[in-house]
Write a protein that holds these residues in place. Structure first.
Motif, PDB file in Angstrom:
ATOM      1  N   ALA A 127     -12.922  -6.653 -12.441  1.00 51.17           N
ATOM      2  CA  ALA A 127     -11.633  -6.418 -13.093  1.00 51.17           C
ATOM      3  C   ALA A 127     -11.006  -5.080 -12.706  1.00 51.17           C
ATOM      4  O   ALA A 127      -9.777  -4.926 -12.752  1.00 51.17           O
ATOM      5  N   THR A 128     -11.818  -4.118 -12.299  1.00 43.39           N
ATOM      6  CA  THR A 128     -11.285  -2.759 -12.084  1.00 43.39           C
ATOM      7  C   THR A 128     -11.458  -2.221 -10.665  1.00 43.39           C
ATOM      8  O   THR A 128     -10.886  -1.199 -10.327  1.00 43.39           O
ATOM      9  N   ILE A 129     -12.236  -2.895  -9.833  1.00 41.63           N
ATOM     10  CA  ILE A 129     -12.589  -2.309  -8.535  1.00 41.63           C
ATOM     11  C   ILE A 129     -11.360  -2.048  -7.662  1.00 41.63           C
ATOM     12  O   ILE A 129     -11.330  -1.073  -6.890  1.00 41.63           O
ATOM     13  N   ASP A 130     -10.309  -2.863  -7.774  1.00 36.60           N
ATOM     14  CA  ASP A 130      -9.130  -2.647  -6.936  1.00 36.60           C
ATOM     15  C   ASP A 130      -8.371  -1.381  -7.330  1.00 36.60           C
ATOM     16  O   ASP A 130      -7.541  -0.884  -6.551  1.00 36.60           O
ATOM     17  N   GLN A 131      -8.633  -0.847  -8.555  1.00 35.38           N
ATOM     18  CA  GLN A 131      -8.022   0.421  -8.951  1.00 35.38           C
ATOM     19  C   GLN A 131      -8.814   1.621  -8.441  1.00 35.38           C
ATOM     20  O   GLN A 131      -8.311   2.743  -8.426  1.00 35.38           O
ATOM     21  N   LEU A 132     -10.059   1.366  -8.003  1.00 35.33           N
ATOM     22  CA  LEU A 132     -10.974   2.461  -7.677  1.00 35.33           C
ATOM     23  C   LEU A 132     -11.330   2.537  -6.198  1.00 35.33           C
ATOM     24  O   LEU A 132     -11.814   3.570  -5.725  1.00 35.33           O
ATOM     25  N   ALA A 133     -11.129   1.455  -5.470  1.00 35.03           N
ATOM     26  CA  ALA A 133     -11.447   1.451  -4.036  1.00 35.03           C
ATOM     27  C   ALA A 133     -10.509   0.491  -3.328  1.00 35.03           C
ATOM     28  O   ALA A 133      -9.927  -0.404  -3.945  1.00 35.03           O
ATOM     29  N   THR A 134     -10.349   0.683  -2.019  1.00 38.65           N
ATOM     30  CA  THR A 134      -9.498  -0.198  -1.231  1.00 38.65           C
ATOM     31  C   THR A 134     -10.160  -1.569  -1.083  1.00 38.65           C
ATOM     32  O   THR A 134     -11.287  -1.666  -0.604  1.00 38.65           O
ATOM     33  N   VAL A 135      -9.480  -2.593  -1.545  1.00 41.50           N
ATOM     34  CA  VAL A 135      -9.988  -3.969  -1.412  1.00 41.50           C
ATOM     35  C   VAL A 135      -8.936  -4.746  -0.619  1.00 41.50           C
ATOM     36  O   VAL A 135      -8.029  -5.351  -1.188  1.00 41.50           O
ATOM     37  N   LYS A 136      -9.058  -4.684   0.701  1.00 43.26           N
ATOM     38  CA  LYS A 136      -8.069  -5.309   1.590  1.00 43.26           C
ATOM     39  C   LYS A 136      -8.665  -6.574   2.179  1.00 43.26           C
ATOM     40  O   LYS A 136      -9.597  -6.534   2.973  1.00 43.26           O
ATOM     41  N   VAL A 137      -8.149  -7.722   1.759  1.00 42.35           N
ATOM     42  CA  VAL A 137      -8.668  -9.020   2.197  1.00 42.35           C
ATOM     43  C   VAL A 137      -7.840  -9.538   3.357  1.00 42.35           C
ATOM     44  O   VAL A 137      -6.620  -9.615   3.288  1.00 42.35           O
ATOM     45  N   LYS A 138      -8.507  -9.887   4.460  1.00 39.76           N
ATOM     46  CA  LYS A 138      -7.774 -10.432   5.608  1.00 39.76           C
ATOM     47  C   LYS A 138      -7.856 -11.958   5.678  1.00 39.76           C
ATOM     48  O   LYS A 138      -7.161 -12.582   6.462  1.00 39.76           O
TER      49      LYS A 138
END
Length: 869
Positions: free
Chosen positions: A605-616
């Protein structure tokens, strides 16, 4: 011819002084390295032997030791070492005593709350009193040993660093809440981790077992034998007595001591090899000076050599006489270098144990016969090799031709051959660098760099004229006639100028390459930290082990926290991938042919606020759907595809199924296989905590939030709270420390290069004394003479520095290309101010090196100089 050679050496003491110093410094580096590493190895072996003086046999529980130092390790699966086991071993014939040992990490806070020592050497153990109430492993300095869970003893150095005295309250952390314990005593220890600057905390045995393992369990049993007992026989008896299991290992104390000795030998050998590389660089620089000196001496003695040839001396005798001179110089310099090297080793030992606080074990200097032989042999051999070409040239001087000219110019044929060879080497080196950079092959880059350097050195005479000519207009404009004369003198003998400049080029090349690599790595790490990590702070253990399980909940309650996510590594056993049947990340197979995969579990729920989560590829919210994300890696390839399913067995034995929901871009900070912690976390091994916790604050990365996180974790000295600035500063400190060490080691080669410039200019002044006298006679004053000599030296130094800077940048570029997989997005960063500083430093070297030669030239008697030949 021997007497002639000896006379020549004694007659030219002044002109050979710088050559002698160059050989002496290089030899001193070699001798100092060998003496220092031999002394260090001897002291470490002596210290190591003390640790096993009373141990006949040791039984270790590998699983217990692993768990003592990392509570995130897998749960116990094999037999244990208990109090009953200890008593059974103690009852064996020939056993005098059996000591049960428990150890692990223990962080000691100073009175300001900061950790004493570093996280990797903060050791905790149990205090095992003998009949007299003391533990023979840890002699008391003051007070007594701990007796219950409220007491602790520290090593004397740690107590001193923390400002603690017996009776004070000490704040201690292991893997749970911070404890406040009473200091009952201070100890001495031979533990190399503690001696090297770590810390030792001693608990009573029951407390240590509770903290690190479980009540009644030991990580190790140390068996002391009665006099006359054979260790091997006792080992066999102990093996029959203790439980049988793959996790238990029994060995004699002698075996363990020998194993440690081998590790010490290997470690000190690595240090010695690294230092000897830099000693080799210094000696290589010295070769240019020696060759230059003997070339000039031969040129100045052409008439003398011609007379020797005329009265019957053969070419071999002429060659032999020059070689004897070189051998005498090399032997004298090597003896002086050996003595200086012993002094360097003693000084280095005092420096490391004094101001630098390296805390190395003390011991007498070890001067091995091999060191003496190596130092003398290296010095003499290097001198002979460097003097070989001048000696060969001397033997080829025809008597009549030698009498008619003070110096024989190089033939057109020799220059063409030299330039052709240089061009071949340079082109081969450039091709090697390009190929190595393209294929990320470090060895190919190294070979290419070596070939390019050789090629440039050979071509340096050809390069000297156009490069030095660049400065001619400036010199003429600023200094008039002295500037023009300086330029003409610098290019008059390209070989001599090239040889002198090349000695400086080597040092500048290496220093420039190191600086560019360091700046590029720093920039890449800073960029990765800023772009990939969105969290304001990361919370980790100082020793990078796992945090305790309750830390995440403590941080969640801290004031000012707006978002947080744990990041834990969880091993799972898979039955293979239905799509491609790939093996685990570590390539290991399970007992039934299955694979082991390591999952990085985060809060979906929170990881995208804390680290870059770039899905290709796939769904961006795959984690929130309970699915996996797979990092594509630097080469863009993936082991799993979207839709692949993994049948897994978790550490707690539960079976499950996980589906790949997306493929991450390689630029993201999340690596490997990323899983939702809500799915994976509950099935982790009991007591497993996160590797780190990512935190974002309501008001950003404020000091208030940082302190709140420290307070929330109980002010645990083993827990580090780091923001972006802290991480960048830490990384830069590591790179800067390495660079400073390299600069220091390369300093010797730069000093030798300076001696080379001094020597060349001094001998050049002596060689041109008639010319200088004529210049004085036609009106050039002493100031003009001094200026001419200084500017000539400046031009040579700038030429060497400029070539070195260009070569350093090229070599650094190729080397950095091989790091592309390690550091994402790394580019070649050339720090302009530092590069300009190197060129200015080269200019200063040239000016300083010319002070004495310029003074001698200006003081020269006019009539005496004109009459000289």
């Amino acid at each position: 011819m021997f007497r002639t050679a000896l006379r020549n050496v004694l007659a030219h003491k002044g002109r050979l002084l710088m050559t002698t110093l160059a050989v002496m410094l290089g030899t001193a580096f070699v001798a100092g390295t060998l003496v220092f590493t031999d002394t260090l190895a001897s002291a470490l072996r002596s210290q190591n032997s003390k640790s096993y003086t009373d141990i006949a046999v040791t039984v270790s529980d590998r699983e217990a030791v692993a768990r003592s130092y990392d509570h995130g390790s897998k749960a116990h699966t094999g037999p244990t070492l208990t109090e009953d086991t200890r008593k059974a071993v103690a009852a064996l014939p020939g056993v005098a005593d059996v000591r049960g040992v428990v150890s692990g990490f223990a962080g000691i806070a100073d009175k300001k709350g900061a950790l004493i020592g570093n996280g990797f050497s903060t050791t905790g153990t149990n205090y095992v009193p003998a009949a007299d109430g003391t533990d023979p492993r840890y002699p008391l300095v003051e007070g007594r040993g701990p007796k219950n869970a409220t007491e602790i003893a520290l090593d004397a150095k740690t107590a001193e660093k923390g400002g603690y005295k017996v009776g004070d309250t000490v704040r201690v952390a292991v893997n749970g809440p911070v404890m406040e314990l009473k200091l009952t005593g201070t100890l001495r220890t031979n533990d190399p981790r503690v001696v090297a600057g770590g810390s030792l905390a001693a608990f009573d045995s029951a407390t240590a077992q509770q903290l690190y393992l479980s009540p009644g369990r030991f990580g190790e049993l140390d068996v002391k034998a009665k006099p006359g007992t054979d260790d091997s026989a006792l080992l066999a008896a102990v093996k029959q007595t203790v439980p049988h299991g793959d996790n238990l290992d029994a060995r004699t104390g002698r075996e363990l001591a020998d194993k440690q000795d081998r590790m010490i030998q290997q470690g000190t050998k690595g240090i010695s090899t690294a230092l000897l590389v830099f000693a080799g660089i210094a000696l290589f620089v010295g070769i240019f000076i020696i060759a230059n000196t003997f070339t000039m001496l031969v040129a100045q003695r052409t008439k003398e050599l011609a007379l020797l040839r005329a009265i019957g001396a053969s070419r071999k005798q002429i060659t032999r006489s020059v070689k004897i001179e070189a051998a005498l110089v090399g032997l004298t310099a090597s003896v002086a270098g050996l003595v200086a090297g012993i002094g360097i080793a003693a000084g280095l030992q005092a420096l490391l144990n004094g101001p630098l606080e390296a805390n190395l074990p003390d011991g007498p200097l070890v001067i091995a016969p091999s060191t003496v032989i190596a130092a003398l042999a290296v010095g003499v051999l290097v001198t002979l090799v460097a003097a070989w070409l001048p000696a060969r040239r001397a033997s080829r001087i025809a008597p009549v031709a030698a009498m008619s000219s003070a110096e024989q110019p190089a033939t057109q044929k020799s220059l063409v051959v030299r330039n052709t060879i240089g061009l071949v080497f340079a082109l081969a080196g450039a091709a090697g660098l390009a190929a190595g950079a393209s294929n990320k092959e470090v060895k190919l880059v190294g070979a290419g760099a070596g070939a390019l350097l050789i090629g440039v050195f050979v071509l340096t005479p050809l390069l000297s004229r156009p490069l030095i000519a660049l400065f001619a207009p400036l010199l003429r404009g600023l200094y008039g006639t002295p500037g023009r004369l300086a330029k003409e003198n610098a290019i008059r003998n390209p070989r001599r100028t090239a040889t002198t400049a090349s000695a400086l080029t080597i040092g500048v090349t290496l220093i420039t390459a190191l600086t560019v690599v360091g700046a590029s790595v720093n920039k890449a790490v800073d960029k990765a930290t800023a772009s990939d990590l969105k969290a304001d702070f990361t919370v980790t253990m100082q020793n990078y082990s796992m945090l305790s399980p309750e830390v995440a909940a403590q941080i969640a309650k801290a004031p000012g926290v707006s978002a947080m996510s744990v990041e834990r590594t969880v091993p799972v056993t898979t039955g293979g991938n239905g799509a491609n049947g790939s093996h685990g990340a570590d390539g290991s197979d399970g007992p039934d042919g299955s694979d082991t995969e390591w999952l990085t579990a985060v809060d979906a729920a929170t990881i995208d606020q804390l680290a870059t989560v770039k899905v290709k590829e796939g769904a961006a919210d795959a984690l929130k759907q309970g699915k996996l994300l797979v990092n594509s890696g630097s080469d863009g390839s993936t082991r799993y595809k979207v839709g692949d399913t993994l049948a897994v067995t978790y550490p707690d034995g539960t079976k499950g199924s996980l589906t790949v929901g997306g493929v991450l871009d390689s630029s993201t900070s999340l690596t490997g296989i990323v899983a939702p912690d809500a799915v994976v976390g509950p099935h982790a091994a009991p007591g497993t905590g996160p590797n780190r916790v990512l935190v974002k604050g309501t008001d950003g990365p404020t000091e208030k939030l940082k302190q709140a996180l420290r307070d929330a974790t109980g002010g645990n000295p083993l827990i580090a709270v780091k923001g972006e600035k802290d991480i960048k500063a830490e990384n830069r400190q590591i790179v800067t420390g390495i660079l400073n060490m390299m600069y220091g080691l390369l300093g010797m080669s730069v000093v030798i290069a300076v001696l080379g410039v001094v020597n060349t200019m001094a001998m050049s002044v002596f060689e041109r004394r008639r010319e200088i006298g004529m210049l004085r006679a036609i009106g050039l004053d002493r100031l003009g003479i001094r200026r001419m000599v200084r500017l000539e030296s400046l031009l040579i130094a700038l030429f060497g520095g400029l070539v070195g800077v260009v070569l350093g940048i090229v070599v650094a570029w190729a080397g950095l290309r091989t790091l592309a997989d390690t550091f994402k997005g790394i580019t070649t960063e050339v720090p302009p101010l530092q590069i300009l500083g190197f060129l200015l430093a080269a200019a200063v070297v040239g000016l300083v090196a010319a002070l004495w030669p310029a003074y001698k030239a200006a003081k020269m008697d006019i009539l005496g100089a004109i009459k000289s030949e």
